[in-house]
Design an enzyme around this catalytic site. Sequence first.
Site, PDB file in Angstrom:
ATOM      1  N   ASP A   1       9.796   5.420 -10.394  1.00 21.48           N
ATOM      2  CA  ASP A   1       9.585   5.935 -11.418  1.00 21.48           C
ATOM      3  C   ASP A   1      10.159   7.336 -12.006  1.00 21.48           C
ATOM      4  O   ASP A   1      10.408   7.663 -12.931  1.00 21.48           O
ATOM      5  CB  ASP A   1       7.725   6.531 -11.269  1.00 21.48           C
ATOM      6  CG  ASP A   1       7.062   5.307 -11.459  1.00 21.48           C
ATOM      7  OD1 ASP A   1       7.563   4.048 -11.654  1.00 21.48           O
ATOM      8  OD2 ASP A   1       5.688   5.595 -11.128  1.00 21.48           O
TER       9      ASP A   1
ATOM     10  N   LYS B   1      -0.628  -4.327  -3.560  1.00 26.77           N
ATOM     11  CA  LYS B   1      -2.203  -3.632  -3.146  1.00 26.77           C
ATOM     12  C   LYS B   1      -2.038  -2.238  -3.367  1.00 26.77           C
ATOM     13  O   LYS B   1      -1.525  -1.319  -2.983  1.00 26.77           O
ATOM     14  CB  LYS B   1      -2.056  -3.557  -1.392  1.00 26.77           C
ATOM     15  CG  LYS B   1      -3.422  -3.188  -0.963  1.00 26.77           C
ATOM     16  CD  LYS B   1      -3.400  -3.180   0.578  1.00 26.77           C
ATOM     17  CE  LYS B   1      -4.722  -2.429   1.236  1.00 26.77           C
ATOM     18  NZ  LYS B   1      -5.147  -0.952   0.999  1.00 26.77           N
TER      19      LYS B   1
ATOM     20  N   SER C   1       0.747  -1.152   0.017  1.00 33.89           N
ATOM     21  CA  SER C   1      -0.054   0.076   0.041  1.00 33.89           C
ATOM     22  C   SER C   1       0.998   1.186  -0.091  1.00 33.89           C
ATOM     23  O   SER C   1       1.564   1.638  -1.093  1.00 33.89           O
ATOM     24  CB  SER C   1      -0.960  -0.012   1.040  1.00 33.89           C
ATOM     25  OG  SER C   1      -2.114   0.948   0.983  1.00 33.89           O
TER      26      SER C   1
END
Length: 550
Positions: free
Chosen positions: A303, A317, A292
Amino acid sequence: MNNSIKKIGLIGLVVIVSAGLFSFKSNYFEISKNLDIFASLYKELNTYYVDDVEPADLMRKGIDAMLKSLDPYTNYISEAEIEGYKMQTTGKYGGIGAAIRTVGDYVVITEPYKDFPADKAGLKAGDKIKEIEGKTAKGKNSDEISKILRGQPGSEVNFKVERPGEPKDIPIKLMREQVKIKSVPYSGIIADDIAYVKLNSFTRACSKEVAIALTQLKKDNELKGVVFDLRGNRGGLLEEARNVSNIFIEKDMEIVSTKGKIEEWAKTLNAKRDAVDSEIPLVVLTDKSSASASEIVSGVVQDYDRGLIVGQRTFGKGLVQTTKNLGYNSKLKLTTAKYYTPSGRCIQAINYSEKDKDGIVKKMPDSLRTEFKTQNGRIVYDGGGVKPDVEIDIKKYANITRSLNSKNHIFNFVTEYVLKNDSIAEPEDFELTDNDFDDFVQYLDDKEYDYKTKSELLLQDLKDATEKENYYEAVKTDLTELVDKITNDKDNDIVKHKKEILDLIELEIISRYYYSEGRIRCSLTRDEEVLKAIELLKDNEQYEDILSGV
């Protein structure tokens, strides 16, 4: 011509609006109808069922079964469970400040938290709770005892414990306090001006703890890199995922976006303030339990090529939960959206809306994952957690070690060790001797810790198969010899795996004297993933090559 087009368009609009209204009314009717049926059924059961039923228990089972059909994260939180919910979101709760677990027929204290009521009252790991509020605690599990121990700060709780080495049970009277579990249990310098920060959970204001820790380390040292440990961190608050990411990511950069059924709730969260440090070389440690909010942070770092991810693939998740008040101090925590990292990927591994005929959901196969690119053009994928830039196989303990641990033999041996030793060396310096290991082996003389190896299980399957097919008599001697050889070799397992067994004993001993911080300090000196992170941060060329995709 234009008038005809306008008429057709108007008719189409009326049809769409009518269909929408009909759909709304139809859905409303279905909800209303089924609520009436449920209320009538519930009333009839409570009134006429042959045996007495507990209305609240009956309702809870119905609610839980209904929510279980959706996903594991949509949950009903009753009034009795509110303290546990507060613990998850704030890291605070009213209680005595101790970890507990069930051992046999009783619940045992496994760790008093430093400077909280249990610790101040002298409770020790290994203390067995025999009686609580005047009633026997035998047969109660840790959840049941925890509910009694927790309560309003300032309220009193009474219980008795059995302590090894003491002839009588010890009465304990405690005043509950607000217990705050640190989100950052440890931060420090681990090698040549490389900082280490451990984050256990994304509770409210955890980002402040991380920022303070990193700022202080920068102030006291000429830092050359940071190891940020998210292993075992199962997540928490979305806002804190944004704030923690912002510590390493510059202001106004996108952190995460969310999309759900209600379009108005879709939003993009950007970094709100200046970063604590957006340049220092960074390694984020993850494992299969990093979930999460942990995956948002590691996904953002990956990224933007802000740092390297090291360890194992994260949990997967990518769902966002929202909490709704239901009245009577109860709540509903329900999944309302999916989240997306800056590259556009959702790392959710399981689609709970798609189940097979047996109601089982499966993880997304690698072949169906979509390709995305990091800022430097490196390829990353959605649908299965965050894959590390540098993967390290998870450490697997031997069968003997797992058996000794699960049967609490290590825990109980350490309890006896502490009775005989008032103090030990600092966590980084403490080391058991061969004599200590011999003491442990002797301690096990009258203890049961048998286990089945894969080889034994396979041989049992082979025996069963040969008996069914009438080949057993022909291979009986060979099978018996193999079983005997494995049994004899198992007798040597405890010596063969001496090092990892001693490691676990040492960590447990250190935690008794130096709490969880001591355990972390000791483990850092032998942690394969931490050592790899240090290696990468010291080798700038290798670090940059991985980030550039070379």
